[in-house]
Design a protein around this motif. Structure first.
Motif, mmCIF file in Angstrom:
data_model
loop_
_atom_site.group_PDB
_atom_site.id
_atom_site.type_symbol
_atom_site.label_atom_id
_atom_site.label_comp_id
_atom_site.label_asym_id
_atom_site.label_seq_id
_atom_site.Cartn_x
_atom_site.Cartn_y
_atom_site.Cartn_z
ATOM 1 N N ALA A 89 0.838 -1.197 0.000
ATOM 2 C CA ALA A 89 0.000 0.000 0.000
ATOM 3 C C ALA A 89 0.873 1.247 0.000
ATOM 4 N N ALA A 90 0.603 2.150 -0.934
ATOM 5 C CA ALA A 90 1.400 3.367 -1.060
ATOM 6 C C ALA A 90 0.799 4.207 -2.179
ATOM 7 N N VAL A 91 1.353 5.387 -2.357
ATOM 8 C CA VAL A 91 1.078 6.145 -3.573
ATOM 9 C C VAL A 91 2.128 5.732 -4.589
ATOM 10 N N TYR A 92 1.686 5.316 -5.750
ATOM 11 C CA TYR A 92 2.581 4.847 -6.797
ATOM 12 C C TYR A 92 2.724 5.948 -7.851
ATOM 13 N N TYR A 93 3.978 6.221 -8.187
ATOM 14 C CA TYR A 93 4.293 7.284 -9.135
ATOM 15 C C TYR A 93 4.971 6.708 -10.374
ATOM 16 N N CYS A 94 4.570 7.218 -11.509
ATOM 17 C CA CYS A 94 5.224 6.918 -12.778
ATOM 18 C C CYS A 94 6.220 8.034 -13.066
ATOM 19 N N ALA A 95 7.347 7.679 -13.672
ATOM 20 C CA ALA A 95 8.361 8.686 -13.952
ATOM 21 C C ALA A 95 9.127 8.322 -15.217
ATOM 22 N N ALA A 96 9.753 9.331 -15.822
ATOM 23 C CA ALA A 96 10.523 9.135 -17.044
ATOM 24 C C ALA A 96 11.925 9.700 -16.878
ATOM 25 N N ALA A 97 12.903 8.930 -17.331
ATOM 26 C CA ALA A 97 14.300 9.346 -17.237
ATOM 27 C C ALA A 97 14.973 9.192 -18.587
ATOM 28 N N GLU A 98 15.911 10.076 -18.866
ATOM 29 C CA GLU A 98 16.668 9.944 -20.104
ATOM 30 C C GLU A 98 17.514 8.676 -20.044
ATOM 31 N N PRO A 99 17.659 8.004 -21.174
ATOM 32 C CA PRO A 99 18.473 6.792 -21.189
ATOM 33 C C PRO A 99 19.888 7.049 -20.698
ATOM 34 N N GLY A 100 20.446 6.040 -20.060
ATOM 35 C CA GLY A 100 21.817 6.147 -19.578
ATOM 36 C C GLY A 100 21.929 6.517 -18.126
ATOM 37 N N ASN A 101 20.829 6.964 -17.529
ATOM 38 C CA ASN A 101 20.840 7.281 -16.109
ATOM 39 C C ASN A 101 20.493 6.033 -15.291
ATOM 40 N N GLN A 102 20.854 6.070 -14.027
ATOM 41 C CA GLN A 102 20.612 4.917 -13.164
ATOM 42 C C GLN A 102 19.121 4.781 -12.900
ATOM 43 N N ALA A 103 18.530 3.699 -13.365
ATOM 44 C CA ALA A 103 17.071 3.559 -13.367
ATOM 45 C C ALA A 103 16.467 3.376 -11.992
ATOM 46 N N THR A 104 17.250 2.930 -11.024
ATOM 47 C CA THR A 104 16.699 2.657 -9.703
ATOM 48 C C THR A 104 16.753 3.865 -8.773
ATOM 49 N N VAL A 105 17.281 4.979 -9.260
ATOM 50 C CA VAL A 105 17.464 6.156 -8.420
ATOM 51 C C VAL A 105 16.468 7.237 -8.816
ATOM 52 N N ALA A 106 15.726 7.747 -7.854
ATOM 53 C CA ALA A 106 14.669 8.720 -8.146
ATOM 54 C C ALA A 106 15.217 9.998 -8.781
ATOM 55 N N SER A 107 16.386 10.397 -8.405
ATOM 56 C CA SER A 107 16.950 11.643 -8.929
ATOM 57 C C SER A 107 17.289 11.559 -10.417
ATOM 58 N N SER A 108 17.293 10.364 -10.989
ATOM 59 C CA SER A 108 17.533 10.203 -12.423
ATOM 60 C C SER A 108 16.336 10.639 -13.259
#
Length: 123
Positions: free
Chosen positions: A90-109
């Protein structure tokens, strides 16, 4: 920044399945890394899953084997199929988009985020 819109949240019982969807501009879905994060009350936003533009997916250990992430380029949508096993899902689930080449598991990407969709699991 691209506009991302999540849907599909709601209340689900442990053991049930739920599908979250994220609609984004076609170019974003096709060329960017698309990720899902979640945030429960009092907790940090955490990585759930991501799919690169070439197809490989990554999952957090807590959802591996229970959640499946896929991309539908024709509908410019990414879908997170969830088989809910734990109230901690249970949580708020967010969708996000990152430019290729960035670390996919890190929110700041990720530079573009949706508003989130709430998933509730009664205890």
């Amino acid at each position: 920044q691209a506009q991302l819109v999540e849907s599909g949240g709601g209340q689900v019982q442990t053991g049930d399945s739920l599908r979250l969807s994220c609609v984004a501009p076609p170019r974003t879905v096709m060329w960017y890394t698309m990720g899902w994060f979640r945030q429960a009350p009092g907790r940090e936003r955490e990585f759930v899953a991501a799919i690169s533009r070439s197809g490989p997916t990554a999952y957090s250990d807590s959802v591996k084997g229970r959640f499946t992430l896929s991309r539908d380029n024709a509908r410019h949508t990414v879908n997170l199929q969830m088989h809910v096993r734990k109230p901690e899902h249970a949580a708020v689930y967010y969708c996000a988009a990152a430019e290729p080449g960035n670390q996919a598991t890190v929110a700041s990407s990720y530079k573009s985020w949706g508003q989130g969709t709430q998933v509730t699991v009664p205890t």
